[in-house]
Write a protein that holds these residues in place. Sequence first.
Motif, PDB file in Angstrom:
ATOM      1  N   VAL A   1     -16.407  18.437   0.946  1.00 13.17           N
ATOM      2  CA  VAL A   1     -15.737  19.413   1.806  1.00 13.17           C
ATOM      3  C   VAL A   1     -16.741  20.079   2.739  1.00 13.17           C
ATOM      4  CG1 VAL A   1     -14.526  21.632   1.824  1.00 13.17           C
ATOM      5  CG2 VAL A   1     -13.819  19.842   0.234  1.00 13.17           C
ATOM      6  N   ALA A   2     -17.901  20.453   2.216  1.00  5.16           N
ATOM      7  CA  ALA A   2     -18.931  21.080   3.048  1.00  5.16           C
ATOM      8  C   ALA A   2     -19.368  20.142   4.172  1.00  5.16           C
ATOM      9  CB  ALA A   2     -20.134  21.474   2.188  1.00  5.16           C
ATOM     10  N   GLY A   3     -19.518  18.854   3.855  1.00  3.15           N
ATOM     11  CA  GLY A   3     -19.884  17.886   4.891  1.00  3.15           C
ATOM     12  C   GLY A   3     -18.804  17.755   5.955  1.00  3.15           C
ATOM     13  N   ALA A   4     -17.552  17.739   5.527  1.00  3.20           N
ATOM     14  CA  ALA A   4     -16.444  17.632   6.477  1.00  3.20           C
ATOM     15  C   ALA A   4     -16.360  18.868   7.366  1.00  3.20           C
ATOM     16  CB  ALA A   4     -15.133  17.427   5.724  1.00  3.20           C
ATOM     17  N   VAL A   5     -16.582  20.035   6.778  1.00  8.20           N
ATOM     18  CA  VAL A   5     -16.535  21.268   7.558  1.00  8.20           C
ATOM     19  C   VAL A   5     -17.698  21.327   8.539  1.00  8.20           C
ATOM     20  CG1 VAL A   5     -16.685  23.786   7.430  1.00  8.20           C
ATOM     21  CG2 VAL A   5     -15.266  22.530   5.802  1.00  8.20           C
ATOM     22  N   LEU A   6     -18.877  20.907   8.114  1.00  8.33           N
ATOM     23  CA  LEU A   6     -20.022  20.865   9.022  1.00  8.33           C
ATOM     24  C   LEU A   6     -19.742  19.955  10.207  1.00  8.33           C
ATOM     25  CD1 LEU A   6     -22.924  21.536   9.781  1.00  8.33           C
ATOM     26  CD2 LEU A   6     -23.689  19.693   8.266  1.00  8.33           C
TER      27      LEU A   6
END
Length: 266
Positions: free
Chosen positions: A246-251
């Motif tokens: 999720v953090a990668g997608a948000v970044l």
Amino acid sequence: MSATTTTVTERRPDGAPVRPWSKVPEVTAGFWTVKVLTTGLGETASDWLARTLGPVPAVAGAAVLLAAALLAQARADRYRPAVYWTAVVLVSVFGTMAADVAHVALGVPYAVSAAVFALVLAAVFALWRRTGGTLAVAEVRGGRREVWYWAAVLTTFALGTAVGDLTAATLGWGYLASGGLFAALIAVPALGHRAFGLPPVPAFWWAYVLTRPLGASFADWAGVGPARGGLGLGTGPVSLVLGAVVAGAVLRAVLVERRARSGRAS
């Protein structure tokens, strides 16, 4: 004019208007992917926090963090990926806890809590429509519409949690079979919209409710032990993996948003 009610209208270099700024991301395949991932993260993180910290500290901590995230979202002048998705993750965690507390602490059957949350969601939609005029998320730009939007989002998470646990536990279908069921059901509004003219707003909210039991069912299946029909990977490790994804997608969404704004400004 306050930041929560400001509407910014952008134009392309040729003078044509572009999609008005909203406090909610554009509904694309990427939106649905991240949304499902956040539901799985909320499910396993809620279980892990409740066991690690204890139910009362976990619920209290989640409530405080959620309030802070929603305040930051309300103060944002437009869609900010990091702010928005942080709020969604915390809604997922707290919404899961709300449904679990109703069942575990108060002894409310999942069928009853699902019915109650469904009625609450219907009331939220009715009041939102009466005061805001439309349930279209593209029109969420602050003010009362944003308040109703987040009330609806929180209720959908609680409803989806109760429905997912109802099929997996009460009905005894297990997490994997439940995930398959909701994967099939979530395709219905898309097909209904394309083939039979189902209006986009009810199609969106139908699918939105189902993202919760869909993501949670598969996350639970990965996290719980074989005795409960799962892979036994553990809720902690599953939460870490989902959190990283999720953090990668948000970044990525942050970088895309910045490039889009730079392109429109040039």
